[in-house]
Write a protein that holds these residues in place. Sequence first.
Motif, PDB file in Angstrom:
ATOM      1  N   LEU A  44      25.002  27.422  10.435  1.00 17.41           N
ATOM      2  CA  LEU A  44      25.000  28.651  11.230  1.00 17.41           C
ATOM      3  C   LEU A  44      23.833  28.648  12.215  1.00 17.41           C
ATOM      4  CD1 LEU A  44      25.952  31.615  11.773  1.00 17.41           C
ATOM      5  CD2 LEU A  44      24.441  32.303   9.897  1.00 17.41           C
ATOM      6  N   GLU A  48      24.103  28.704  16.204  1.00 21.65           N
ATOM      7  CA  GLU A  48      23.482  29.750  17.023  1.00 21.65           C
ATOM      8  C   GLU A  48      22.574  29.140  18.090  1.00 21.65           C
ATOM      9  OE1 GLU A  48      24.186  32.847  16.999  1.00 21.65           O
ATOM     10  OE2 GLU A  48      25.276  33.087  15.108  1.00 21.65           O
TER      11      GLU A  48
ATOM     12  N   ALA B  60      29.784  33.732  13.154  1.00 22.96           N
ATOM     13  CA  ALA B  60      28.471  33.626  13.787  1.00 22.96           C
ATOM     14  C   ALA B  60      28.181  34.935  14.520  1.00 22.96           C
ATOM     15  CB  ALA B  60      28.445  32.442  14.746  1.00 22.96           C
ATOM     16  N   THR B  61      27.038  34.998  15.193  1.00 22.88           N
ATOM     17  CA  THR B  61      26.625  36.279  15.773  1.00 22.88           C
ATOM     18  C   THR B  61      27.573  36.832  16.837  1.00 22.88           C
ATOM     19  OG1 THR B  61      25.119  35.191  17.299  1.00 22.88           O
ATOM     20  CG2 THR B  61      24.197  35.958  15.217  1.00 22.88           C
ATOM     21  N   PRO B  62      28.313  36.008  17.583  1.00 24.02           N
ATOM     22  CA  PRO B  62      29.282  36.627  18.505  1.00 24.02           C
ATOM     23  C   PRO B  62      30.349  37.430  17.764  1.00 24.02           C
ATOM     24  CG  PRO B  62      28.825  34.394  19.182  1.00 24.02           C
ATOM     25  CD  PRO B  62      28.203  34.554  17.820  1.00 24.02           C
ATOM     26  N   LEU B  64      29.745  39.004  14.884  1.00 23.26           N
ATOM     27  CA  LEU B  64      29.031  40.230  14.502  1.00 23.26           C
ATOM     28  C   LEU B  64      28.935  41.183  15.692  1.00 23.26           C
ATOM     29  CD1 LEU B  64      25.999  38.844  12.433  1.00 23.26           C
ATOM     30  CD2 LEU B  64      28.156  39.762  11.577  1.00 23.26           C
ATOM     31  N   ALA B  65      28.609  40.625  16.844  1.00 21.21           N
ATOM     32  CA  ALA B  65      28.469  41.467  18.041  1.00 21.21           C
ATOM     33  C   ALA B  65      29.789  42.154  18.376  1.00 21.21           C
ATOM     34  CB  ALA B  65      28.008  40.611  19.225  1.00 21.21           C
ATOM     35  N   VAL B  68      30.123  44.995  16.038  1.00 24.52           N
ATOM     36  CA  VAL B  68      29.211  46.085  16.413  1.00 24.52           C
ATOM     37  C   VAL B  68      29.783  46.856  17.610  1.00 24.52           C
ATOM     38  CG1 VAL B  68      26.928  46.628  17.353  1.00 24.52           C
ATOM     39  CG2 VAL B  68      27.143  45.017  15.457  1.00 24.52           C
TER      40      VAL B  68
END
Lengths: 162, 117
Positions: A44, A48, B60-62, B64-65, B68
């Motif tokens: 991860l 990122e 991954a964070t995209p 999560l974004a 949100v």
Amino acid sequence: MNAPPDIAVELSSNPAYLCGVRELVNLISRRVGFPDGQASKIALAVDEALANVMNHGYLRRTDGRIWLRIYRIDAQGAFSGFRIIIEDEGRQVDPSQIKSRDLADIRPGGLGVHIIREVMDTVLYEKRESTGMRLTMVKLLGSDARATGSCCTDSSGGGCRG
Amino acid sequence: MAEKGPIVVNVRQIDGAAVVAPEGEVGYHEAPTLRQALREAFDRKPARLVADLSGVTYMATPGLATLVEALQISKRTQTPLVLCALSGRVRAVFEIARLHTVFTIAEDLQSALSPKA
């Protein structure tokens, strides 16, 4: 770093290839001894970091080059972790400005740096001498802690933030 | 500009709720497909929106974004948003980002559809 890497991957800045790299990192991390949960987190963090290069370094251009190198760290003859280096030729930024956002501020985006620092033991952003950035991350076997030795330097060997 | 990633997002209606169920990995490449599905689901003005993450193998964070953003739409439109059926791997990402306390998260789809969720 003169020794050849244990693993080296060169890829273009096309996010279509991220899935292959994270699978590679996850699989290798598990194979050398990281528990499944940690291997997933290492993959991860690398994912990122690569996405940040594509998004912010190359501004979503898909024809940039990215180099991923993984070095095995041994201690007393046994595997003890990975040093992972990611380099690019994209836009340079002041390493001191690479920060995770306040997590209390609930909004989309800005979480990648936080995750990298949360997963890795050491995180170092540097400007490369010619162009682009270099990110060096260390993950030690058995560690499940947030990066404590995080530093940011430029090519002149500038300061270190805690 | 890179193209949207190839994930499948199944959308169905159950008792007035929109259930959006992505399948596969939701990373930087794939998140726009999920974002579009969520926005279209909100546009249909459901009584509630359930994001069934049982088929998500990686986030991954995209991703999560995107969720949100959905939460922000949820608050703006007063449409309850419930996430459900997170795998351990996906839940870990929410926990690293400290977002597990921000969302309403149900154990499974049945619980997510319950008025108590």
